[in-house]
Design a protein around this motif. Structure first.
Motif, short mmCIF file in Angstrom:
data_model
loop_
_atom_site.label_atom_id
_atom_site.label_comp_id
_atom_site.label_asym_id
_atom_site.label_seq_id
_atom_site.Cartn_x
_atom_site.Cartn_y
_atom_site.Cartn_z
N ARG A 47 -41.41 17.78 -3.77
CA ARG A 47 -41.11 16.47 -3.16
C ARG A 47 -42.14 15.42 -3.58
O ARG A 47 -41.79 14.27 -3.83
N ILE A 48 -43.41 15.83 -3.67
CA ILE A 48 -44.44 14.90 -4.13
C ILE A 48 -44.16 14.50 -5.58
O ILE A 48 -44.30 13.34 -5.96
N GLY A 49 -43.75 15.46 -6.39
CA GLY A 49 -43.38 15.17 -7.78
C GLY A 49 -42.24 14.18 -7.86
O GLY A 49 -42.24 13.28 -8.71
N GLU A 50 -41.27 14.30 -6.96
CA GLU A 50 -40.15 13.36 -6.93
C GLU A 50 -40.62 11.95 -6.57
O GLU A 50 -40.13 10.97 -7.12
N LEU A 51 -41.58 11.86 -5.64
CA LEU A 51 -42.13 10.54 -5.29
C LEU A 51 -42.74 9.87 -6.51
O LEU A 51 -42.49 8.70 -6.79
N VAL A 52 -43.56 10.64 -7.22
CA VAL A 52 -44.25 10.09 -8.39
C VAL A 52 -43.24 9.70 -9.47
O VAL A 52 -43.38 8.64 -10.10
N GLN A 53 -42.22 10.49 -9.67
CA GLN A 53 -41.22 10.19 -10.69
C GLN A 53 -40.36 8.99 -10.30
O GLN A 53 -39.94 8.22 -11.15
N THR A 54 -40.08 8.84 -9.02
CA THR A 54 -39.23 7.74 -8.54
C THR A 54 -39.95 6.41 -8.61
O THR A 54 -39.36 5.39 -8.93
N HIS A 55 -41.26 6.42 -8.32
CA HIS A 55 -42.02 5.18 -8.23
C HIS A 55 -42.11 4.49 -9.59
O HIS A 55 -42.61 5.04 -10.55
N ASN A 56 -41.59 3.29 -9.65
CA ASN A 56 -41.66 2.49 -10.87
C ASN A 56 -41.51 1.02 -10.48
O ASN A 56 -40.40 0.50 -10.42
N PRO A 57 -42.64 0.35 -10.22
CA PRO A 57 -42.56 -1.04 -9.78
C PRO A 57 -41.92 -1.97 -10.80
O PRO A 57 -41.34 -2.98 -10.44
N VAL A 58 -42.01 -1.63 -12.07
CA VAL A 58 -41.41 -2.47 -13.11
C VAL A 58 -39.90 -2.53 -12.93
O VAL A 58 -39.28 -3.57 -13.12
N LEU A 59 -39.30 -1.40 -12.53
CA LEU A 59 -37.86 -1.36 -12.30
C LEU A 59 -37.49 -1.68 -10.86
O LEU A 59 -36.33 -1.59 -10.48
N GLY A 60 -38.49 -2.04 -10.05
CA GLY A 60 -38.22 -2.38 -8.66
C GLY A 60 -38.04 -1.17 -7.76
O GLY A 60 -37.45 -1.28 -6.69
N ARG A 61 -38.52 -0.01 -8.20
CA ARG A 61 -38.38 1.21 -7.39
C ARG A 61 -39.72 1.53 -6.75
O ARG A 61 -40.55 2.23 -7.32
N GLU A 62 -39.93 0.98 -5.57
CA GLU A 62 -41.15 1.25 -4.82
C GLU A 62 -40.90 2.47 -3.94
O GLU A 62 -39.79 2.70 -3.48
N VAL A 63 -41.93 3.23 -3.73
CA VAL A 63 -41.86 4.43 -2.91
C VAL A 63 -42.80 4.27 -1.73
O VAL A 63 -43.89 3.72 -1.87
N ASP A 64 -42.37 4.72 -0.57
CA ASP A 64 -43.19 4.63 0.62
C ASP A 64 -44.15 5.80 0.66
O ASP A 64 -43.88 6.84 1.25
#
Length: 125
Positions: A47-64
């Motif tokens: 799940r932590i790996g998924e957070l890191v992979q999802t987070h991409n501020p350039v594409l507007g994908r912020e993670v909490d």
């Protein structure tokens, strides 16, 4: 062309950056030394790996990351004696003082990073 500016919150930035750094550090350590993280839940690491992979501020994908920070700090501090040696023990002592304070900063966050704009569904931790 007007730019949409967000107000900068120091507490929020520290929480996000600290959690992201801990997540990447723990993932890197678990890949390099899987023999030393046998007591860490593999699903939690996933799940932590998924957070890191999802987070991409350039594409507007912020993670909490705020919701994951307490468990990241706990796991990091639990594994830190296995990771650090020599002069890094000084850094470890400083981390042990600082990280709990960053977790306390979670209470000062007015809003979640999720509410800053369009994001995809982020994994929960």
């Amino acid at each position: 062309m007007p730019s949409a500016r967000r107000s900068f919150d120091t507490s929020e930035d520290i929480v996000r950056r600290t959690a992201q750094a801990l997540a990447v550090n723990l993932l890197r350590f678990s890949v390099l030394r899987p023999d030393r993280v046998t007591d860490v839940d593999a699903e939690w690491l996933s799940r932590i790996g998924e957070l890191v992979q999802t987070h991409n501020p350039v594409l507007g994908r912020e993670v909490d990351y705020a919701s994951a920070l307490p468990s990241l700090v706990e796991t990091f501090l639990r594994l830190s004696p296995r990771k650090f040696g020599g002069i890094a023990r000084v850094q470890n002592a400083q981390l042990r003082k600082t990280l709990p304070r960053v977790v306390e900063m979670l209470d000062d966050l007015p809003i979640s990073v999720q509410s800053f704009g369009p994001t995809g569904a982020s994994p929960t931790v």
